[in-house]
Every structure is written in C-alpha cells, then in structure tokens.
Design a protein around this motif. Structure first.
Motif, PDB file in Angstrom:
ATOM      1  N   LYS A 106       0.821  -1.090   0.041  1.00  0.00           N
ATOM      2  CA  LYS A 106       0.112  -0.094  -0.073  1.00  0.00           C
ATOM      3  C   LYS A 106       1.017   1.295  -0.130  1.00  0.00           C
ATOM      4  O   LYS A 106       0.434   2.382  -0.561  1.00  0.00           O
ATOM      5  CB  LYS A 106      -0.972   0.113   0.954  1.00  0.00           C
ATOM      6  N   ALA A 107       1.934   1.192   0.784  1.00  0.00           N
ATOM      7  CA  ALA A 107       3.007   2.313   0.840  1.00  0.00           C
ATOM      8  C   ALA A 107       3.500   2.701  -0.715  1.00  0.00           C
ATOM      9  O   ALA A 107       4.004   3.892  -1.012  1.00  0.00           O
ATOM     10  CB  ALA A 107       3.962   2.137   1.859  1.00  0.00           C
ATOM     11  N   GLY A 108       3.616   1.755  -1.526  1.00  0.00           N
ATOM     12  CA  GLY A 108       4.131   1.697  -2.758  1.00  0.00           C
ATOM     13  C   GLY A 108       5.483   1.004  -3.021  1.00  0.00           C
ATOM     14  O   GLY A 108       6.104   1.051  -4.270  1.00  0.00           O
ATOM     15  N   PHE A 109       5.750  -0.185  -2.368  1.00  0.00           N
ATOM     16  CA  PHE A 109       6.952  -0.820  -2.591  1.00  0.00           C
ATOM     17  C   PHE A 109       6.606  -1.908  -3.721  1.00  0.00           C
ATOM     18  O   PHE A 109       5.521  -2.354  -3.731  1.00  0.00           O
ATOM     19  CB  PHE A 109       7.514  -1.668  -1.419  1.00  0.00           C
ATOM     20  N   LEU A 110       7.350  -2.012  -4.828  1.00  0.00           N
ATOM     21  CA  LEU A 110       7.021  -2.688  -5.923  1.00  0.00           C
ATOM     22  C   LEU A 110       7.233  -4.338  -5.819  1.00  0.00           C
ATOM     23  O   LEU A 110       6.571  -4.956  -6.695  1.00  0.00           O
ATOM     24  CB  LEU A 110       7.942  -2.064  -6.976  1.00  0.00           C
ATOM     25  N   SER A 111       8.138  -4.612  -4.923  1.00  0.00           N
ATOM     26  CA  SER A 111       8.414  -5.938  -4.712  1.00  0.00           C
ATOM     27  C   SER A 111       8.450  -6.328  -3.333  1.00  0.00           C
ATOM     28  O   SER A 111       9.366  -5.976  -2.654  1.00  0.00           O
ATOM     29  CB  SER A 111       9.947  -6.525  -5.556  1.00  0.00           C
ATOM     30  N   VAL A 112       7.352  -6.980  -2.919  1.00  0.00           N
ATOM     31  CA  VAL A 112       7.310  -7.438  -1.329  1.00  0.00           C
ATOM     32  C   VAL A 112       7.136  -9.017  -1.054  1.00  0.00           C
ATOM     33  O   VAL A 112       6.291  -9.492  -1.991  1.00  0.00           O
ATOM     34  CB  VAL A 112       5.949  -6.806  -0.813  1.00  0.00           C
ATOM     35  N   SER A 113       7.926  -9.344  -0.108  1.00  0.00           N
ATOM     36  CA  SER A 113       7.697 -10.860   0.080  1.00  0.00           C
ATOM     37  C   SER A 113       7.151 -10.863   1.293  1.00  0.00           C
ATOM     38  O   SER A 113       7.662  -9.993   2.401  1.00  0.00           O
ATOM     39  CB  SER A 113       9.256 -11.492   0.028  1.00  0.00           C
ATOM     40  N   GLU A 114       6.421 -11.925   1.832  1.00  0.00           N
ATOM     41  CA  GLU A 114       5.620 -12.111   3.053  1.00  0.00           C
ATOM     42  C   GLU A 114       6.520 -13.315   3.913  1.00  0.00           C
ATOM     43  O   GLU A 114       6.749 -14.312   3.180  1.00  0.00           O
ATOM     44  CB  GLU A 114       4.451 -12.484   2.808  1.00  0.00           C
ATOM     45  N   GLY A 115       7.057 -12.928   4.867  1.00  0.00           N
ATOM     46  CA  GLY A 115       7.790 -13.745   5.996  1.00  0.00           C
ATOM     47  C   GLY A 115       6.933 -14.594   6.733  1.00  0.00           C
ATOM     48  O   GLY A 115       5.838 -14.725   6.456  1.00  0.00           O
ATOM     49  N   PRO A 116       7.857 -15.312   7.589  1.00  0.00           N
ATOM     50  CA  PRO A 116       7.108 -16.308   8.308  1.00  0.00           C
ATOM     51  C   PRO A 116       6.186 -15.901   9.574  1.00  0.00           C
ATOM     52  O   PRO A 116       5.576 -16.819  10.405  1.00  0.00           O
ATOM     53  CB  PRO A 116       8.231 -17.360   8.870  1.00  0.00           C
ATOM     54  N   GLY A 117       6.098 -14.497   9.724  1.00  0.00           N
ATOM     55  CA  GLY A 117       5.255 -14.098  10.942  1.00  0.00           C
ATOM     56  C   GLY A 117       6.022 -13.693  12.001  1.00  0.00           C
ATOM     57  O   GLY A 117       5.374 -13.005  13.090  1.00  0.00           O
ATOM     58  N   ASP A 118       7.345 -14.106  12.188  1.00  0.00           N
ATOM     59  CA  ASP A 118       8.076 -13.846  13.488  1.00  0.00           C
ATOM     60  C   ASP A 118       9.368 -13.334  13.209  1.00  0.00           C
ATOM     61  O   ASP A 118       9.915 -13.536  12.055  1.00  0.00           O
ATOM     62  CB  ASP A 118       8.244 -15.267  14.158  1.00  0.00           C
ATOM     63  N   ALA A 119       9.696 -12.020  13.802  1.00  0.00           N
ATOM     64  CA  ALA A 119      10.842 -11.336  13.374  1.00  0.00           C
ATOM     65  C   ALA A 119      12.197 -12.183  13.352  1.00  0.00           C
ATOM     66  O   ALA A 119      13.026 -11.977  12.753  1.00  0.00           O
ATOM     67  CB  ALA A 119      10.998 -10.242  14.590  1.00  0.00           C
ATOM     68  N   GLU A 120      12.392 -12.958  14.481  1.00  0.00           N
ATOM     69  CA  GLU A 120      13.761 -13.882  14.412  1.00  0.00           C
ATOM     70  C   GLU A 120      13.832 -14.590  13.426  1.00  0.00           C
ATOM     71  O   GLU A 120      14.586 -15.006  12.967  1.00  0.00           O
ATOM     72  CB  GLU A 120      13.773 -14.531  15.786  1.00  0.00           C
ATOM     73  N   ALA A 121      12.652 -15.304  12.950  1.00  0.00           N
ATOM     74  CA  ALA A 121      12.486 -16.238  11.958  1.00  0.00           C
ATOM     75  C   ALA A 121      12.819 -15.533  10.671  1.00  0.00           C
ATOM     76  O   ALA A 121      13.439 -15.900   9.750  1.00  0.00           O
ATOM     77  CB  ALA A 121      11.334 -17.116  11.891  1.00  0.00           C
ATOM     78  N   LEU A 122      12.244 -14.292  10.503  1.00  0.00           N
ATOM     79  CA  LEU A 122      12.580 -13.608   9.335  1.00  0.00           C
ATOM     80  C   LEU A 122      14.136 -13.065   9.209  1.00  0.00           C
ATOM     81  O   LEU A 122      14.842 -13.448   8.215  1.00  0.00           O
ATOM     82  CB  LEU A 122      11.791 -12.122   9.201  1.00  0.00           C
ATOM     83  N   ALA A 123      14.721 -12.822  10.422  1.00  0.00           N
ATOM     84  CA  ALA A 123      16.230 -12.760  10.589  1.00  0.00           C
ATOM     85  C   ALA A 123      16.983 -13.810   9.976  1.00  0.00           C
ATOM     86  O   ALA A 123      17.909 -13.620   9.292  1.00  0.00           O
ATOM     87  CB  ALA A 123      16.601 -12.187  11.985  1.00  0.00           C
ATOM     88  N   ASP A 124      16.645 -14.897  10.327  1.00  0.00           N
ATOM     89  CA  ASP A 124      17.277 -16.196   9.802  1.00  0.00           C
ATOM     90  C   ASP A 124      17.224 -16.133   8.299  1.00  0.00           C
ATOM     91  O   ASP A 124      18.087 -16.712   7.679  1.00  0.00           O
ATOM     92  CB  ASP A 124      16.707 -17.389  10.524  1.00  0.00           C
ATOM     93  N   VAL A 125      15.938 -16.247   7.818  1.00  0.00           N
ATOM     94  CA  VAL A 125      15.852 -16.360   6.086  1.00  0.00           C
ATOM     95  C   VAL A 125      16.848 -15.018   5.557  1.00  0.00           C
ATOM     96  O   VAL A 125      17.446 -15.377   4.605  1.00  0.00           O
ATOM     97  CB  VAL A 125      14.264 -15.789   5.915  1.00  0.00           C
ATOM     98  N   LEU A 126      16.850 -13.865   6.220  1.00  0.00           N
ATOM     99  CA  LEU A 126      17.295 -12.831   5.475  1.00  0.00           C
ATOM    100  C   LEU A 126      19.060 -13.084   5.541  1.00  0.00           C
ATOM    101  O   LEU A 126      19.675 -12.689   5.027  1.00  0.00           O
ATOM    102  CB  LEU A 126      17.211 -11.592   5.987  1.00  0.00           C
ATOM    103  N   ALA A 127      19.528 -13.547   6.887  1.00  0.00           N
ATOM    104  CA  ALA A 127      20.758 -13.844   7.121  1.00  0.00           C
ATOM    105  C   ALA A 127      21.386 -14.817   5.780  1.00  0.00           C
ATOM    106  O   ALA A 127      22.816 -14.724   5.678  1.00  0.00           O
ATOM    107  CB  ALA A 127      20.778 -14.391   8.545  1.00  0.00           C
ATOM    108  N   ALA A 128      20.466 -15.589   5.569  1.00  0.00           N
ATOM    109  CA  ALA A 128      21.048 -16.642   4.357  1.00  0.00           C
ATOM    110  C   ALA A 128      21.451 -15.953   3.060  1.00  0.00           C
ATOM    111  O   ALA A 128      22.239 -16.432   2.596  1.00  0.00           O
ATOM    112  CB  ALA A 128      19.901 -17.812   4.352  1.00  0.00           C
ATOM    113  N   GLY A 129      20.748 -14.845   3.137  1.00  0.00           N
ATOM    114  CA  GLY A 129      21.034 -14.428   1.553  1.00  0.00           C
ATOM    115  C   GLY A 129      21.666 -13.082   1.526  1.00  0.00           C
ATOM    116  O   GLY A 129      21.963 -12.447   0.467  1.00  0.00           O
ATOM    117  N   PHE A 130      21.865 -12.222   2.767  1.00  0.00           N
ATOM    118  CA  PHE A 130      22.564 -11.053   2.772  1.00  0.00           C
ATOM    119  C   PHE A 130      23.765 -10.761   3.509  1.00  0.00           C
ATOM    120  O   PHE A 130      24.213  -9.821   3.977  1.00  0.00           O
ATOM    121  CB  PHE A 130      21.469  -9.902   3.129  1.00  0.00           C
ATOM    122  N   SER A 131      24.521 -11.919   3.671  1.00  0.00           N
ATOM    123  CA  SER A 131      25.867 -11.802   4.594  1.00  0.00           C
ATOM    124  C   SER A 131      26.549 -10.916   3.621  1.00  0.00           C
ATOM    125  O   SER A 131      26.923 -11.002   2.559  1.00  0.00           O
ATOM    126  CB  SER A 131      26.288 -13.114   4.798  1.00  0.00           C
TER     127      SER A 131
END
Length: 238
Positions: free
Chosen positions: A89-114
């Motif tokens: 709604k804010a205007g981001f063009l590419s949005v992915s929906e995470g697992p619902g938990d901040a720490e779990a999202l961090a684990d997902v991002l850690a794998a791809g953005f080191s």
C-alpha cells in the motif's frame, strides 16, 4: 457475552474490535500504547543498501513519503501478511511475506544477505533480537526509526467508565510495553476487582513475561505471533 479488553493502539484496535464483534464477543477498547511518527531523512540511507526489512506495519505506516520513494524499488521483506500489505500500500514494488516472526525472518535474511547492507524500517521501541541475529550473520543493518511507541495513561475514573465498571473476562496483549502497562493498571486498588478473574492472552512468550507472574495460571500464549492465533485462544476451553 465474553467481554474482551483490546489494548493495542489505533488503528489496529478498531480493526480488532470489529473482528471480535463478528465472532460474537463484546470488545472494550482501552489502548495502552499509541504510536507517533518520527522524523527520518532519506539522505541518511546508505547508497549500498540492497534490500529493505520491516517487522511492523506501523513502521511502514509512519514512514515519510521521501523515505518510501527512495526505497520503493528495492525488494522489501516483510515479517508477515499484515506488514506485507502495508508495504504494498505504501508503494513498494516487490514485497515478500515472511514467516510471521521477526527472529525467523532474520534467519531467512541472514542466509541471503551476509556481507551486504539492508535498511530496517522500525520503531524506536523494539526487540533487539532481529538486528542481533543479522549482525551475527554478517549482515549490515541500517535502522531507520519511523515511529515511537508511548504508553497511554488513564485515570481510574476513565478506566471504570470504559469498562462500565464491570469486570473484563479477557485481555489481549500485543506488546511487552502494553503488557507492563496492563500489569500496573490491574494492580491499582480502585481497579483490582475488575481484573481478578481476567484471562490474559498474549501474542508471544516475551509479551507474557512482561505481565504479572502471579497470574500465570490465567495467561495463555498464542501458538504463533499473529492475531489469528491470538483470537483463537478466546475459543479454546479453559
């Protein structure tokens, strides 16, 4: 009809109240926190940022337009459905929906953005585990605080009026800050009788821990940190 105290800030409080009414409960609105926008300058965003992370819909809702415009072309990783909707709604063009938990999202991002930099749209009051996990994995996190969370205080007479001087059957807690405020409210001599038999439903273990240990036998924790799981507790046998 079960009387359910809704402590989350607006606009979420009214949305939750509507869901409760549809489910046959009687909502009582008593927001114990409120969110306020903070100034955030787009010029401070690092040039090497490759993605955006957001763990709160409020962070997106309060983000200045120039921040959104600067970041909108980057992939946005939202913690869950509601936050993802706010990002789109804010205007981001590419949005992915995470697992619902901040720490779990961090684990997902850690794998791809080191070794890379991400921008974290967030509140001034936040749980540090998300940033800590990413930092440990070598992800450079640039936090942009777009809002603050403040406690809302109510005089005894206002609380009594909101509750119509009748006991609350259940209370919904969405944050540790609201849990601590609820704890203080329930301990007031003039209000104690309204909460002696109240069931406390918390969004997470951390939020439940911020509430009074003495009432632990009347506390239930959502199976996962989202509103669907929290409201499901109202239907469960006790």
């Amino acid at each position: 009809m079960l009387r359910v105290l809704v402590t989350r800030p607006e606009p979420g409080a009214s949305r939750t109240a509507h869901r409760l009414e549809e489910a046959g409960f009687q909502p009582v609105l008593l927001p114990l926190t409120e969110t306020k926008a903070l100034p955030a300058a787009a010029g401070l965003i690092p040039d090497d940022a490759v993605a955006v992370a957001v763990t709160s819909a409020n962070a997106m809702r309060h983000a200045p337009e120039e921040i959104i415009a600067t970041l909108a072309a980057l992939p946005c990783h939202a913690v869950g459905r509601r936050t993802a909707e706010a990002a789109r709604k804010a205007g981001f063009l590419s949005v992915s929906e995470g697992p619902g938990d901040a720490e779990a999202l961090a684990d997902v991002l850690a794998a791809g953005f080191s070794g890379k930099t991400i921008v974290y749209l967030c509140g001034r009051v936040r749980f540090p585990a998300f940033e800590q996990r990413l930092g440990t994995a070598g992800v450079r996190v640039h936090a942009v605080e777009t809002y603050d969370t403040l406690t809302v205080g109510y005089p005894d007479e206002v609380t009594l009026e909101r509750l119509s001087a009748q006991p609350a059957d259940a209370v919904l807690l969405y944050s540790a800050k609201a849990a601590a405020a609820m704890q203080m409210l329930a301990r007031r001599p003039a209000l104690r009788g309204l909460f002696e038999k109240t069931w406390v439903f918390a969004l997470s273990t951390r939020i439940a821990a911020a509430f009074d240990d003495a009432t632990g036998e009347r506390i239930r924790i959502a199976a996962q940190p989202d509103e669907e799981a929290l409201l499901a507790l109202l239907q469960a046998p006790r």
